[in-house]
Design a protein around this motif. Sequence first.
Motif, mmCIF file in Angstrom:
data_model
loop_
_atom_site.group_PDB
_atom_site.id
_atom_site.type_symbol
_atom_site.label_atom_id
_atom_site.label_comp_id
_atom_site.label_asym_id
_atom_site.label_seq_id
_atom_site.Cartn_x
_atom_site.Cartn_y
_atom_site.Cartn_z
ATOM 1 N N ASN A 270 -25.180 53.262 50.250
ATOM 2 C CA ASN A 270 -25.619 52.724 48.971
ATOM 3 C C ASN A 270 -26.231 51.337 49.108
ATOM 4 O O ASN A 270 -27.241 51.045 48.492
ATOM 5 C CB ASN A 270 -24.459 52.690 47.978
ATOM 6 N N ARG B 241 -30.119 50.706 48.406
ATOM 7 C CA ARG B 241 -30.405 49.823 47.262
ATOM 8 C C ARG B 241 -31.325 48.681 47.678
ATOM 9 O O ARG B 241 -32.295 48.367 46.981
ATOM 10 C CB ARG B 241 -29.099 49.273 46.696
ATOM 11 N N LEU C 82 -34.941 50.143 48.401
ATOM 12 C CA LEU C 82 -35.636 50.524 47.170
ATOM 13 C C LEU C 82 -36.035 49.308 46.351
ATOM 14 O O LEU C 82 -37.129 49.258 45.780
ATOM 15 C CB LEU C 82 -34.763 51.458 46.334
ATOM 16 N N GLU C 83 -35.170 48.310 46.312
ATOM 17 C CA GLU C 83 -35.479 47.084 45.570
ATOM 18 C C GLU C 83 -36.678 46.364 46.175
ATOM 19 O O GLU C 83 -37.583 45.922 45.467
ATOM 20 C CB GLU C 83 -34.257 46.170 45.593
ATOM 21 N N SER D 190 -39.969 48.259 45.539
ATOM 22 C CA SER D 190 -40.471 48.067 44.176
ATOM 23 C C SER D 190 -41.130 46.701 43.997
ATOM 24 O O SER D 190 -42.072 46.562 43.218
ATOM 25 C CB SER D 190 -39.350 48.251 43.158
ATOM 26 N N ASP E 173 -34.651 60.727 52.639
ATOM 27 C CA ASP E 173 -34.724 61.704 51.548
ATOM 28 C C ASP E 173 -34.601 61.034 50.189
ATOM 29 O O ASP E 173 -35.322 61.375 49.250
ATOM 30 C CB ASP E 173 -33.640 62.770 51.704
ATOM 31 N N ARG E 174 -33.705 60.085 50.064
ATOM 32 C CA ARG E 174 -33.513 59.381 48.787
ATOM 33 C C ARG E 174 -34.723 58.505 48.447
ATOM 34 O O ARG E 174 -35.105 58.397 47.291
ATOM 35 C CB ARG E 174 -32.239 58.532 48.834
ATOM 36 N N ILE E 175 -35.325 57.884 49.467
ATOM 37 C CA ILE E 175 -36.534 57.088 49.231
ATOM 38 C C ILE E 175 -37.668 57.991 48.736
ATOM 39 O O ILE E 175 -38.379 57.653 47.796
ATOM 40 C CB ILE E 175 -36.957 56.326 50.505
ATOM 41 N N GLU F 47 -37.446 60.735 47.117
ATOM 42 C CA GLU F 47 -37.205 61.190 45.749
ATOM 43 C C GLU F 47 -37.819 60.220 44.738
ATOM 44 O O GLU F 47 -38.345 60.630 43.722
ATOM 45 C CB GLU F 47 -35.702 61.296 45.471
ATOM 46 N N LYS F 48 -37.742 58.936 45.041
ATOM 47 C CA LYS F 48 -38.221 57.913 44.115
ATOM 48 C C LYS F 48 -39.697 57.570 44.338
ATOM 49 O O LYS F 48 -40.453 57.414 43.394
ATOM 50 C CB LYS F 48 -37.364 56.663 44.251
ATOM 51 N N TYR F 49 -40.095 57.420 45.597
ATOM 52 C CA TYR F 49 -41.478 57.051 45.947
ATOM 53 C C TYR F 49 -42.046 58.119 46.877
ATOM 54 O O TYR F 49 -41.460 58.419 47.903
ATOM 55 C CB TYR F 49 -41.525 55.701 46.666
ATOM 56 N N GLN F 50 -43.200 58.639 46.555
ATOM 57 C CA GLN F 50 -43.838 59.639 47.401
ATOM 58 C C GLN F 50 -44.857 58.955 48.318
ATOM 59 O O GLN F 50 -46.038 59.264 48.298
ATOM 60 C CB GLN F 50 -44.511 60.726 46.561
#
Length: 106
Positions: free
Chosen positions: A2, A6, A9-10, A13, A71-73, A75-78
């Motif tokens: 996590n 986190r 991803l932060e 963005s 995989d989680r990245i 899901e949010k950003y292609q």
Amino acid sequence: MNKDLRIILERISQSFTRRRDTQYYLQVVNDCYDCTYNFFINIRPRGERLHSIPLHTVEDYRLSYLEKIIDRIMEKYQLSITYDGFVGQKWPVKQELIQKRRHKDE
């Protein structure tokens, strides 16, 4: 996972501003000497030089952990992802090659 996810991803963005005529892609580097995975976002505006921004260093040196983060990245950003230092290695769950051949600069 996590905390690492986190942070990555932060920072994506913050850097991924979706400007026109600009290429964005992630780069994941396997640092086998320090046993870490390094994440970068590469930004190339048309007609300008490439800017590589370090995002985070993942110190948990397991491919299964890295696969979950990727995989989680995705899901949010292609975003496209390039891999360095993974020649001949396969993802533990997908059983696909991570990197098929070496790049020029490897």
